[in-house]
Write an enzyme that holds these catalytic residues in place. Structure first.
Site, short mmCIF file in Angstrom:
data_model
loop_
_atom_site.label_atom_id
_atom_site.label_comp_id
_atom_site.label_asym_id
_atom_site.label_seq_id
_atom_site.Cartn_x
_atom_site.Cartn_y
_atom_site.Cartn_z
N TYR A 165 -2.75 -1.11 10.40
CA TYR A 165 -2.62 -1.23 8.94
C TYR A 165 -1.25 -0.74 8.49
O TYR A 165 -0.54 -1.41 7.74
CB TYR A 165 -3.74 -0.43 8.29
CG TYR A 165 -3.86 -0.61 6.79
CD1 TYR A 165 -4.58 -1.68 6.25
CD2 TYR A 165 -3.28 0.30 5.91
CE1 TYR A 165 -4.70 -1.84 4.88
CE2 TYR A 165 -3.40 0.14 4.53
CZ TYR A 165 -4.12 -0.93 4.02
OH TYR A 165 -4.25 -1.08 2.65
N SER A 203 0.86 -1.18 0.00
CA SER A 203 0.00 0.00 0.00
C SER A 203 0.90 1.23 0.00
O SER A 203 2.07 1.15 0.41
CB SER A 203 -0.84 0.00 1.28
OG SER A 203 -1.45 1.25 1.48
P1 NAD Z 1 -11.59 -5.93 -0.55
O1 NAD Z 1 -12.22 -5.76 0.79
O2 NAD Z 1 -12.35 -5.57 -1.77
O3 NAD Z 1 -11.05 -7.42 -0.72
C1 NAD Z 1 -10.45 -8.12 0.34
C2 NAD Z 1 -10.40 -9.58 -0.02
O4 NAD Z 1 -9.79 -10.29 1.06
C3 NAD Z 1 -11.79 -10.20 -0.23
O5 NAD Z 1 -11.70 -11.19 -1.24
C4 NAD Z 1 -12.06 -10.84 1.12
O6 NAD Z 1 -13.00 -11.90 1.08
C5 NAD Z 1 -10.68 -11.34 1.46
N1 NAD Z 1 -10.50 -11.58 2.89
C6 NAD Z 1 -10.76 -10.73 3.91
N2 NAD Z 1 -10.48 -11.33 5.09
C7 NAD Z 1 -10.02 -12.58 4.79
C8 NAD Z 1 -9.58 -13.69 5.57
N3 NAD Z 1 -9.54 -13.63 6.91
N4 NAD Z 1 -9.21 -14.82 4.92
C9 NAD Z 1 -9.29 -14.90 3.58
N5 NAD Z 1 -9.68 -13.88 2.79
C10 NAD Z 1 -10.04 -12.75 3.39
O7 NAD Z 1 -10.24 -5.08 -0.44
P2 NAD Z 1 -9.26 -4.46 -1.54
O8 NAD Z 1 -9.39 -3.00 -1.45
O9 NAD Z 1 -9.37 -5.15 -2.85
O10 NAD Z 1 -7.87 -4.81 -0.86
C11 NAD Z 1 -7.00 -5.82 -1.31
C12 NAD Z 1 -5.60 -5.51 -0.83
O11 NAD Z 1 -5.20 -4.24 -1.36
C13 NAD Z 1 -5.47 -5.39 0.69
O12 NAD Z 1 -4.23 -5.97 1.10
C14 NAD Z 1 -5.45 -3.89 0.93
O13 NAD Z 1 -4.78 -3.55 2.10
C15 NAD Z 1 -4.69 -3.44 -0.31
N6 NAD Z 1 -4.87 -2.03 -0.63
C16 NAD Z 1 -6.11 -1.54 -0.92
C17 NAD Z 1 -6.23 -0.20 -1.24
C18 NAD Z 1 -7.55 0.41 -1.58
O14 NAD Z 1 -7.60 1.65 -1.71
N7 NAD Z 1 -8.61 -0.35 -1.77
C19 NAD Z 1 -5.10 0.63 -1.25
C20 NAD Z 1 -3.87 0.09 -0.94
C21 NAD Z 1 -3.76 -1.25 -0.64
#
Ligand code: NAD
Length: 251
Positions: free
Chosen positions: A146, A133
């Site tokens: 986080y 991130s």
């Molecule tokens: P999201 O909530 O859309 O997806 C999260 C995924 O993780 C889902 O498939 C969910 O079912 C799965 N998940 C959650 N808890 C779980 C568990 N205990 N076991 C197995 N699976 C689990 O989130 P996203 O925004 O797509 O985030 C994905 C990654 O990207 C994360 O690591 C997040 O920190 C990172 N990220 C997101 C952003 C953003 O702005 N959305 C920015 C930087 C980094």
């Protein structure tokens, strides 16, 4: 297609960024194993769409991770993407939330990696891609767990890149800025509360304020970067932390 015959596991791929990465890898021919929670029918439809299998294990549990890795079979590409967020001042931060965030965002990647690496080394090829991130490079208030987990995964990635440097296996982080996914939507109410702001103020003055482009990053853009990291031409790209954040961390 250049990923024909390669097998990829993408954790947290039933939604958001992970799903986009799974789609992009599939579009280049990779066989995909999905992981993550969701409604049964929707997951079945995703498996049909991608010709994928799905493992619904909870990554908070190392034993479940071991079972998933065993069932997934030999992996060429491992994408550690699942993650969660919780927003609170540190003095009120619930200890169980801290533990869960570190377990999912950091420790789960250690377990999948330690289990995938022997096979990758044996076959002399592998790609490990960790979704970090912008918060692996910089911090925002009220996201202590986080930010700690994301700085941690960046350090972990560099370490394994060095350990694997002569094996044909690369390890890199992708560090998105704000991407409009359920994870971001879910943190808006708590951010409103922590900062005393309206929903619009959180979107414009907290989230997009960070990104000079004033645009959310698109999940497909992250998928395209993951595909690049899998190319032969990226064989010397290892230990890097790839920002895709609309210029956020350039400031
Ligand atoms: P999201 O909530 O859309 O997806 C999260 C995924 O993780 C889902 O498939 C969910 O079912 C799965 N998940 C959650 N808890 C779980 C568990 N205990 N076991 C197995 N699976 C689990 O989130 P996203 O925004 O797509 O985030 C994905 C990654 O990207 C994360 O690591 C997040 O920190 C990172 N990220 C997101 C952003 C953003 O702005 N959305 C920015 C930087 C980094």
């Amino acid at each position: 297609m250049f990923l024909d015959g390669k097998r990829a596991l993408v954790t947290g791929s039933t939604s958001g960024i992970g799903l986009a990465m799974a789609r992009s890898l599939r579009a280049e021919g990779a066989e995909v194993v999905l992981n993550g929670f969701g409604e049964e029918g929707e997951i079945a439809a995703l498996c049909d769409e991608l010709g994928a299998t799905h493992s619904g294990v909870n990554l908070l549990d190392p034993d479940e991770i071991e079972a998933m890795m065993e069932r997934a079979g030999p992996l060429d590409i491992l994408v550690n993407n699942a993650g969660m967020q919780f927003v609170s001042p540190v003095e009120d931060f619930p200890a169980d939330k801290w533990d869960a965030i570190i377990a999912l965002n950091l420790t789960a990647a250690f377990h999948t990696t330690r289990l995938a690496v022997p096979g990758m080394k044996e076959r002399g090829w592998g790609r490990i891609i960790n979704t970090a991130s912008a918060h692996s490079l910089t911090a925002s208030p009220f996201k202590s767990a986080y930010n700690a987990s994301k700085h941690g995964i960046a350090g972990f990635t560099k370490t394994i890149a060095l350990e694997l440097a002569q094996t044909g296996v690369t390890a890199n982080c992708i560090s998105p800025g704000y991407v409009w996914t359920p994870l971001i939507e879910g943190q808006i109410p708590d951010t409103m509360k922590a900062r005393g702001l309206s929903r619009e103020e959180v979107i414009n003055d907290v989230l997009l304020a960070k990104q000079p482009t004033k645009k959310f990053v698109q999940p497909e853009e992250i998928g395209a970067l993951a595909v690049f990291l899998c190319r032969e031409e990226a064989g010397n790209v290892t230990g890097a932390n790839w920002s895709i954040d609309g210029g956020w961390t350039a400031e």
